[in-house]
Design a protein around this motif. Structure first.
Motif, PDB file in Angstrom:
ATOM      1  N   UNK A 102      23.256  18.727  52.846  1.00  0.00           N
ATOM      2  CA  UNK A 102      22.083  19.418  53.385  1.00  0.00           C
ATOM      3  C   UNK A 102      21.977  20.824  52.798  1.00  0.00           C
ATOM      4  N   UNK A 103      23.117  21.500  52.657  1.00  0.00           N
ATOM      5  CA  UNK A 103      23.133  22.857  52.103  1.00  0.00           C
ATOM      6  C   UNK A 103      22.587  22.843  50.676  1.00  0.00           C
ATOM      7  N   UNK A 128      17.315  29.027  49.398  1.00  0.00           N
ATOM      8  CA  UNK A 128      16.883  29.594  50.670  1.00  0.00           C
ATOM      9  C   UNK A 128      17.757  29.151  51.840  1.00  0.00           C
ATOM     10  N   UNK A 129      18.767  28.359  51.555  1.00  0.00           N
ATOM     11  CA  UNK A 129      19.596  27.819  52.626  1.00  0.00           C
ATOM     12  C   UNK A 129      20.378  28.917  53.328  1.00  0.00           C
ATOM     13  N   UNK A 130      20.234  28.988  54.630  1.00  0.00           N
ATOM     14  CA  UNK A 130      21.046  29.862  55.469  1.00  0.00           C
ATOM     15  C   UNK A 130      21.782  29.005  56.490  1.00  0.00           C
ATOM     16  N   UNK A 131      22.172  27.822  56.057  1.00  0.00           N
ATOM     17  CA  UNK A 131      22.804  26.860  56.949  1.00  0.00           C
ATOM     18  C   UNK A 131      23.957  26.170  56.230  1.00  0.00           C
ATOM     19  N   UNK A 132      24.958  25.766  57.018  1.00  0.00           N
ATOM     20  CA  UNK A 132      26.080  24.959  56.524  1.00  0.00           C
ATOM     21  C   UNK A 132      26.831  25.639  55.379  1.00  0.00           C
ATOM     22  N   UNK A 186      19.503  24.844  61.387  1.00  0.00           N
ATOM     23  CA  UNK A 186      18.565  24.060  60.578  1.00  0.00           C
ATOM     24  C   UNK A 186      19.041  22.631  60.400  1.00  0.00           C
ATOM     25  N   UNK A 187      20.331  22.478  60.155  1.00  0.00           N
ATOM     26  CA  UNK A 187      20.908  21.149  59.972  1.00  0.00           C
ATOM     27  C   UNK A 187      20.809  20.338  61.257  1.00  0.00           C
ATOM     28  N   UNK A 188      21.155  20.948  62.390  1.00  0.00           N
ATOM     29  CA  UNK A 188      21.108  20.218  63.667  1.00  0.00           C
ATOM     30  C   UNK A 188      19.669  19.858  64.031  1.00  0.00           C
ATOM     31  N   UNK A 189      18.728  20.754  63.711  1.00  0.00           N
ATOM     32  CA  UNK A 189      17.317  20.448  63.984  1.00  0.00           C
ATOM     33  C   UNK A 189      16.869  19.253  63.153  1.00  0.00           C
ATOM     34  N   UNK A 247      18.270  16.001  64.571  1.00  0.00           N
ATOM     35  CA  UNK A 247      17.524  15.577  65.754  1.00  0.00           C
ATOM     36  C   UNK A 247      16.161  15.020  65.373  1.00  0.00           C
ATOM     37  N   UNK A 248      15.508  15.663  64.405  1.00  0.00           N
ATOM     38  CA  UNK A 248      14.192  15.205  63.959  1.00  0.00           C
ATOM     39  C   UNK A 248      14.276  13.819  63.333  1.00  0.00           C
ATOM     40  N   UNK A 249      15.275  13.604  62.476  1.00  0.00           N
ATOM     41  CA  UNK A 249      15.431  12.301  61.845  1.00  0.00           C
ATOM     42  C   UNK A 249      15.774  11.224  62.864  1.00  0.00           C
TER      43      UNK A 249
END
Length: 304
Positions: A240-241, A247-251, A268-271, A274-276
């Motif tokens: 995901x990163x 622009x990644x500020x996650x993982x 962002x990753x957890x969102x 959940x969305x998927x």
């Protein structure tokens, strides 16, 4: 412990017979200078960088339909030329940066007290020392990685590693030479604070690189034994990163996920997860109700 000339001397000093592993180690290491024992790291790293990613490269190039369901970004298909060039670039950095750094760092290894003599460490001693090394390196790597995603750090250094938005095993050590040097610092802090035996140090270097290759594999296999390691990130987490990119500020985590959770850099990753999950549930219900859900939207499909 001081080196011994014979096994009998070693047994007398230890007050017991040598174990089978200690006998093997004595026969191998007794007449090899400590410097050359340390330089085994270069051979180990070469073999790991060259051989461990090969099965992943074959899977990438074979385009097997049975394995496609495990590929995290199935729409991204890398040609053989790209895979080969990635390996060449990794070997170039290995020859001109990693190898010389290993050769030059031996005095530091001696200074911190990493030993080569008998007795060998127990299995539990090795396990707990490796655990400390992983935790310390992971925490330091998190903050350095996060800093490399600032504007200057990313544009000047870290963007090279992110050239692979869909990572492959060979791309694990693919990075700017400065990043290789910088990220080598937290890798050495653990052994410096909790020095052990050279064998433990070898295992640490090998396991850390194998973990990085697995994390950059681009495949998420449900039967992987790493699924049972608490707080382990793994390929899906790090993919995901790379997918988000500059622009990644996650993982940011390299191994475990606790830093991202504590500092809130996995939102962002957890969102997305959940969305998927909601999209899949809608798809499942649509199938049950006779509706047509041919595929997930493009972005969701690509990030799986």
């Amino acid at each position: 412990m001081l080196p011994f000339q014979t096994m009998q001397e070693a047994e007398q000093a230890l007050g017991r017979s040598l174990t089978y592993a200690e006998s093997l180690w004595f026969r191998y290491s007794a007449r090899i200078p400590d410097y050359w024992l340390y330089c085994h790291n270069i051979l180990f790293l070469f073999l790991i960088f060259s051989l461990i990613p090969l099965p992943l490269a074959f899977m990438e190039l074979k385009r097997s339909k049975s394995l496609k369901k495990y590929k995290l970004q199935p729409k991204v298909l890398l040609p053989s030329q790209t895979v080969l060039q990635c390996y060449k670039d990794v070997m170039r950095v290995f020859i001109f940066v990693i190898g010389p750094l290993q050769l030059a760092s031996y005095p530091t290894i001696k200074l911190v007290g990493i030993r080569t003599g008998l007795p060998l460490p127990s299995g539990w001693e090795i396990f707990f020392q490796l655990l400390v090394y992983f935790l310390i390196e992971d925490y330091g790597n998190y903050w350095i990685h996060r800093l490399l995603h600032c504007k200057w750090g990313y544009e000047k250094i870290h963007r090279v590693h992110h050239e692979f938005t869909a990572p492959i095993g060979f791309a694990a050590p693919y990075a700017h030479w400065a990043e290789v040097l910088i990220l080598g610092i937290p890798s050495f802090v653990g052994p410096a604070l909790v020095p052990g035996h050279m064998i433990t140090f070898w295992l640490w270097i090998a396991l850390r690189q194998i973990e990085a290759i697995e994390t950059h594999s681009g495949y998420d296999f449900p039967q992987s034994p790493t699924k049972y390691i608490p707080f382990y990130g793994g390929a899906e987490y790090h993919d995901y990163h790379h997918y988000v990119g500059g622009q990644s500020q996650s993982n940011f985590a390299s191994v475990f996920t606790y830093c991202d959770y504590i500092y809130g850099t996995d939102k962002g990753y957890r969102y997305q997860k959940e969305h998927l999950a909601k999209m899949r549930e809608q798809w499942r219900r649509g199938e049950q109700n006779g509706q047509s859900y041919h595929a997930l939207p493009a972005d969701e499909d690509k990030s799986e």
